[in-house]
Design a protein around this motif. Structure first.
Motif, PDB file in Angstrom:
ATOM      1  N   HIS A   5      18.428   6.496  -7.949  1.00 24.01           N
ATOM      2  CA  HIS A   5      19.174   5.255  -7.783  1.00 24.01           C
ATOM      3  C   HIS A   5      19.044   4.616  -6.402  1.00 24.01           C
ATOM      4  O   HIS A   5      18.933   3.397  -6.288  1.00 24.01           O
ATOM      5  CB  HIS A   5      20.663   5.486  -8.103  1.00 24.01           C
ATOM      6  N   THR A   6      19.065   5.388  -5.344  1.00 29.37           N
ATOM      7  CA  THR A   6      19.155   4.823  -3.994  1.00 29.37           C
ATOM      8  C   THR A   6      17.872   4.150  -3.535  1.00 29.37           C
ATOM      9  O   THR A   6      17.914   3.247  -2.693  1.00 29.37           O
ATOM     10  CB  THR A   6      19.513   5.905  -2.960  1.00 29.37           C
ATOM     11  N   HIS A   7      16.717   4.620  -4.024  1.00 30.24           N
ATOM     12  CA  HIS A   7      15.394   4.193  -3.526  1.00 30.24           C
ATOM     13  C   HIS A   7      15.279   4.452  -2.015  1.00 30.24           C
ATOM     14  O   HIS A   7      14.335   3.970  -1.387  1.00 30.24           O
ATOM     15  CB  HIS A   7      15.123   2.718  -3.801  1.00 30.24           C
ATOM     16  N   HIS A   8      16.267   5.146  -1.463  1.00 28.79           N
ATOM     17  CA  HIS A   8      16.404   5.326  -0.010  1.00 28.79           C
ATOM     18  C   HIS A   8      16.282   3.982   0.708  1.00 28.79           C
ATOM     19  O   HIS A   8      15.670   3.850   1.768  1.00 28.79           O
ATOM     20  CB  HIS A   8      15.380   6.315   0.519  1.00 28.79           C
TER      21      HIS A   8
ATOM     22  N   GLY B 146       9.044   4.212  -8.798  1.00 24.76           N
ATOM     23  CA  GLY B 146       8.697   2.797  -8.814  1.00 24.76           C
ATOM     24  C   GLY B 146       9.452   2.012  -7.767  1.00 24.76           C
ATOM     25  O   GLY B 146       9.840   2.537  -6.715  1.00 24.76           O
ATOM     26  N   SER B 147       9.667   0.746  -8.074  1.00 20.27           N
ATOM     27  CA  SER B 147      10.397  -0.117  -7.153  1.00 20.27           C
ATOM     28  C   SER B 147      11.129  -1.165  -7.974  1.00 20.27           C
ATOM     29  O   SER B 147      10.708  -1.510  -9.074  1.00 20.27           O
ATOM     30  CB  SER B 147       9.450  -0.795  -6.155  1.00 20.27           C
ATOM     31  N   TRP B 148      12.236  -1.646  -7.431  1.00 21.37           N
ATOM     32  CA  TRP B 148      12.902  -2.776  -8.066  1.00 21.37           C
ATOM     33  C   TRP B 148      12.587  -4.018  -7.249  1.00 21.37           C
ATOM     34  O   TRP B 148      12.654  -4.016  -6.017  1.00 21.37           O
ATOM     35  CB  TRP B 148      14.414  -2.599  -8.121  1.00 21.37           C
ATOM     36  N   GLY B 149      12.246  -5.093  -7.953  1.00 19.36           N
ATOM     37  CA  GLY B 149      11.915  -6.323  -7.237  1.00 19.36           C
ATOM     38  C   GLY B 149      10.561  -6.194  -6.567  1.00 19.36           C
ATOM     39  O   GLY B 149       9.543  -6.029  -7.248  1.00 19.36           O
TER      40      GLY B 149
ATOM     41  N   ILE C  99       0.851  -1.206   0.000  1.00 14.07           N
ATOM     42  CA  ILE C  99       0.000   0.000   0.000  1.00 14.07           C
ATOM     43  C   ILE C  99       0.878   1.245   0.000  1.00 14.07           C
ATOM     44  O   ILE C  99       0.643   2.203  -0.750  1.00 14.07           O
ATOM     45  CB  ILE C  99      -0.946  -0.006   1.220  1.00 14.07           C
ATOM     46  N   ASN C 100       1.920   1.227   0.812  1.00 15.69           N
ATOM     47  CA  ASN C 100       2.840   2.361   0.891  1.00 15.69           C
ATOM     48  C   ASN C 100       3.569   2.585  -0.429  1.00 15.69           C
ATOM     49  O   ASN C 100       3.851   3.725  -0.818  1.00 15.69           O
ATOM     50  CB  ASN C 100       3.849   2.110   2.012  1.00 15.69           C
ATOM     51  N   ALA C 101       3.862   1.499  -1.155  1.00 17.95           N
ATOM     52  CA  ALA C 101       4.633   1.589  -2.391  1.00 17.95           C
ATOM     53  C   ALA C 101       3.861   2.252  -3.526  1.00 17.95           C
ATOM     54  O   ALA C 101       4.473   2.694  -4.509  1.00 17.95           O
ATOM     55  CB  ALA C 101       5.094   0.199  -2.826  1.00 17.95           C
ATOM     56  N   VAL C 102       2.564   2.304  -3.441  1.00 21.38           N
ATOM     57  CA  VAL C 102       1.767   2.952  -4.491  1.00 21.38           C
ATOM     58  C   VAL C 102       1.196   4.296  -4.030  1.00 21.38           C
ATOM     59  O   VAL C 102       0.493   4.965  -4.781  1.00 21.38           O
ATOM     60  CB  VAL C 102       0.624   2.028  -4.975  1.00 21.38           C
ATOM     61  N   TRP C 103       1.524   4.692  -2.805  1.00 19.15           N
ATOM     62  CA  TRP C 103       1.018   5.946  -2.233  1.00 19.15           C
ATOM     63  C   TRP C 103       2.066   7.032  -2.470  1.00 19.15           C
ATOM     64  O   TRP C 103       2.872   7.347  -1.613  1.00 19.15           O
ATOM     65  CB  TRP C 103       0.734   5.742  -0.746  1.00 19.15           C
ATOM     66  N   THR C 104       2.032   7.600  -3.661  1.00 17.82           N
ATOM     67  CA  THR C 104       3.076   8.522  -4.099  1.00 17.82           C
ATOM     68  C   THR C 104       2.905   9.905  -3.483  1.00 17.82           C
ATOM     69  O   THR C 104       1.798  10.453  -3.452  1.00 17.82           O
ATOM     70  CB  THR C 104       3.061   8.652  -5.631  1.00 17.82           C
ATOM     71  N   ARG C 105       4.005  10.469  -3.028  1.00 15.36           N
ATOM     72  CA  ARG C 105       3.965  11.836  -2.513  1.00 15.36           C
ATOM     73  C   ARG C 105       4.568  12.779  -3.549  1.00 15.36           C
ATOM     74  O   ARG C 105       5.346  12.372  -4.406  1.00 15.36           O
ATOM     75  CB  ARG C 105       4.727  11.938  -1.198  1.00 15.36           C
TER      76      ARG C 105
ATOM     77  N   ARG D 277       7.446  -0.987  -0.187  1.00 13.21           N
ATOM     78  CA  ARG D 277       8.345  -0.008   0.432  1.00 13.21           C
ATOM     79  C   ARG D 277       8.072   0.037   1.930  1.00 13.21           C
ATOM     80  O   ARG D 277       6.927   0.201   2.353  1.00 13.21           O
ATOM     81  CB  ARG D 277       8.152   1.384  -0.165  1.00 13.21           C
ATOM     82  N   ILE D 278       9.141  -0.086   2.699  1.00 14.86           N
ATOM     83  CA  ILE D 278       9.048   0.000   4.153  1.00 14.86           C
ATOM     84  C   ILE D 278      10.019   1.082   4.617  1.00 14.86           C
ATOM     85  O   ILE D 278      11.218   0.998   4.372  1.00 14.86           O
ATOM     86  CB  ILE D 278       9.424  -1.335   4.837  1.00 14.86           C
ATOM     87  N   GLY D 279       9.503   2.119   5.258  1.00 14.29           N
ATOM     88  CA  GLY D 279      10.367   3.166   5.801  1.00 14.29           C
ATOM     89  C   GLY D 279      10.557   4.366   4.898  1.00 14.29           C
ATOM     90  O   GLY D 279      11.232   5.325   5.279  1.00 14.29           O
ATOM     91  N   ASN D 280       9.985   4.357   3.696  1.00 14.38           N
ATOM     92  CA  ASN D 280      10.045   5.521   2.807  1.00 14.38           C
ATOM     93  C   ASN D 280       8.910   5.405   1.801  1.00 14.38           C
ATOM     94  O   ASN D 280       8.280   4.353   1.671  1.00 14.38           O
ATOM     95  CB  ASN D 280      11.394   5.600   2.089  1.00 14.38           C
ATOM     96  N   ARG D 281       8.656   6.505   1.084  1.00 10.15           N
ATOM     97  CA  ARG D 281       7.559   6.513   0.119  1.00 10.15           C
ATOM     98  C   ARG D 281       8.075   6.871  -1.267  1.00 10.15           C
ATOM     99  O   ARG D 281       9.078   7.582  -1.402  1.00 10.15           O
ATOM    100  CB  ARG D 281       6.490   7.512   0.544  1.00 10.15           C
ATOM    101  N   PRO D 282       7.387   6.396  -2.313  1.00 11.10           N
ATOM    102  CA  PRO D 282       7.737   6.833  -3.664  1.00 11.10           C
ATOM    103  C   PRO D 282       7.379   8.304  -3.834  1.00 11.10           C
ATOM    104  O   PRO D 282       6.518   8.826  -3.118  1.00 11.10           O
ATOM    105  CB  PRO D 282       6.862   5.942  -4.550  1.00 11.10           C
ATOM    106  N   GLU D 283       8.018   8.945  -4.793  1.00  6.39           N
ATOM    107  CA  GLU D 283       7.764  10.373  -4.944  1.00  6.39           C
ATOM    108  C   GLU D 283       8.024  10.858  -6.369  1.00  6.39           C
ATOM    109  O   GLU D 283       8.740  10.221  -7.145  1.00  6.39           O
ATOM    110  CB  GLU D 283       8.656  11.171  -3.986  1.00  6.39           C
TER     111      GLU D 283
END
Length: 389
Positions: free
Chosen positions: A325-328, A363-366, A137-143, A370-376
């Motif tokens: 690159h980092t995806h944090h 987006g995300s790799w693999g 859910i967090n991985a698709v909740w873009t800020r 996302r745990i601990g950060n959000r896409p943006e």
């Protein structure tokens, strides 16, 4: 990527992957009574899940279909589950090690130890499932992250510029029609003057992107000064030339160690990804070399996918550097690793007169988790204040 380099890299990753899975598997097996249907089911289900990701990614390089999509999706979620199961099992082993020094388990659980093992396994599975659901859910909740930056240079007739930027989209099997469509809508809602993509637009293999015709979504981006991009390491993993051509054919200008002067007012400079040297033998230009013939009295915005050696941008009179690159870390606790590797893993850093922004990525790799950060996506409102007196 060169075949030899790919095979070595793939072999190392695959070996680690199956060793971690075997570590988890052995501990799960110890918790289940021998000769039971539950134990047999565990063996089949576990290895079916574990094999999904490598199998799906290998097969889709040659053939993509809804079947390979399903396998990749299941395997991608398993990657995240594997991480957190590994951490839980590690904690269990630490507890067992302490029991060697001081035998507290027999006193605490007595004859109930087999039941405790079984409940621990069930609890671990339930906890990891909950983490995956929340993380997805967090991985698709873009800020939308906003920055206001002043540049003490003339911007020609312009006094202001709105940049909307994104990195690490990873278009492909996981980031497909819905997510790419959402990205385009979010960007257009910000009413950008220019759109910038800081690498990893494509997630390795171009096949799923072509099959879904994701480039048609990108053609809907609206910015009067255009859409510019650079390569990331994932473009090189899947074949940079094909990925770059695909993006160009869908309205995106890809800067590969090149510079574009926009409306006579400011420069967009794009570095090829540092992966190019390892995979093709082509060494990219240094920042100073890239900007050698640039009029540094004009504002300069640099795109460089991997945020290494940030001092070089400051030394070359760059005003803004955008990286990703980092995806944090994407999945806790990897954020501690990216913080240790990079001078800035996420957010803003001022280095000399250079404003450096590193995006968490869209987006995300693999794992689509996302745990601990959000896409943006990033909105930068730039004000040109004129040269300092």
């Amino acid at each position: 990527m060169k075949a030899s380099a790919f095979l070595i890299f793939f072999s190392i990753v695959l070996t680690i992957y199956f060793l971690v899975n075997f570590y988890i598997y052995r501990h799960g097996l110890m918790a289940l009574p021998k000769g039971t249907q539950l134990r047999t089911s565990f063996v089949w289900i576990f290895w079916a899940l574990a094999i999904c990701f490598p199998l799906g990614r290998i097969v889709e390089r040659y053939w993509t279909s809804p079947v390979t999509d399903a396998v990749v999706w299941v395997g991608s979620f398993w990657l995240a589950a594997m991480l957190y199961l590994f951490l839980i099992v590690l904690l269990v082993d630490i507890a067992r090690l302490s029991n060697v020094a001081y035998p507290w388990m027999a006193k605490a659980f007595g004859d109930n130890l087999p039941s405790v093992r079984l409940w621990t396994l069930g609890g671990a599975a339930a906890l990891v499932f909950l983490i995956i659901v929340i993380g997805h859910i967090n991985a698709v909740w873009t800020r939308v992250s906003h920055y206001n930056i002043s540049i003490a240079k003339e911007g020609g007739p312009r006094k202001q510029l709105r940049i909307v930027a994104a990195s690490d989209i990873h278009m492909g099997t996981i980031i497909a029609q819905r997510r790419v469509g959402k990205l385009v809508r979010l960007i257009n809602e910000q009413k950008p003057d220019i759109v910038l993509f800081a690498g990893d637009i494509v997630d390795e293999d171009l096949g799923p992107v072509i099959r879904r015709n994701l480039g048609r979504k990108l053609e809907q981006l609206a910015a009067k000064d255009g859409v510019y991009a650079i390569t990331g390491n994932h473009e090189y993993i899947g074949g940079a030339e094909a990925a770059v051509m695909y993006l160009k054919n869908h309205g995106i200008t890809v800067l590969r160690d090149s510079v574009a002067l926009i409306d006579g007012s400011f420069y967009i400079a794009g570095r090829d990804d540092r992966e190019s040297a390892r995979t093709t033998g082509h060494k990219r230009k240094e920042v100073a070399e890239l900007l050698d013939k640039v009029d540094t009295s004009k504002p300069i915005i640099l795109l460089d996918h991997q945020p290494f050696e940030l001092g070089k941008a400051a030394a070359a009179n760059v005003d803004i550097q955008l990286s990703g690159h980092t995806h944090h870390g994407q999945l806790w606790p990897f954020n501690y690793l990216t913080k240790a590797i990079f001078e800035v893993s996420s957010g803003y850093l001022k280095k000399g007169n250079t404003s450096i922004i590193v995006s968490n990525g869209y987006g995300s790799w693999g794992p689509p988790v996302r745990i601990g950060n959000r896409p943006e996506i990033i909105v930068i409102d730039v004000t040109f204040t004129g040269a300092k007196r």
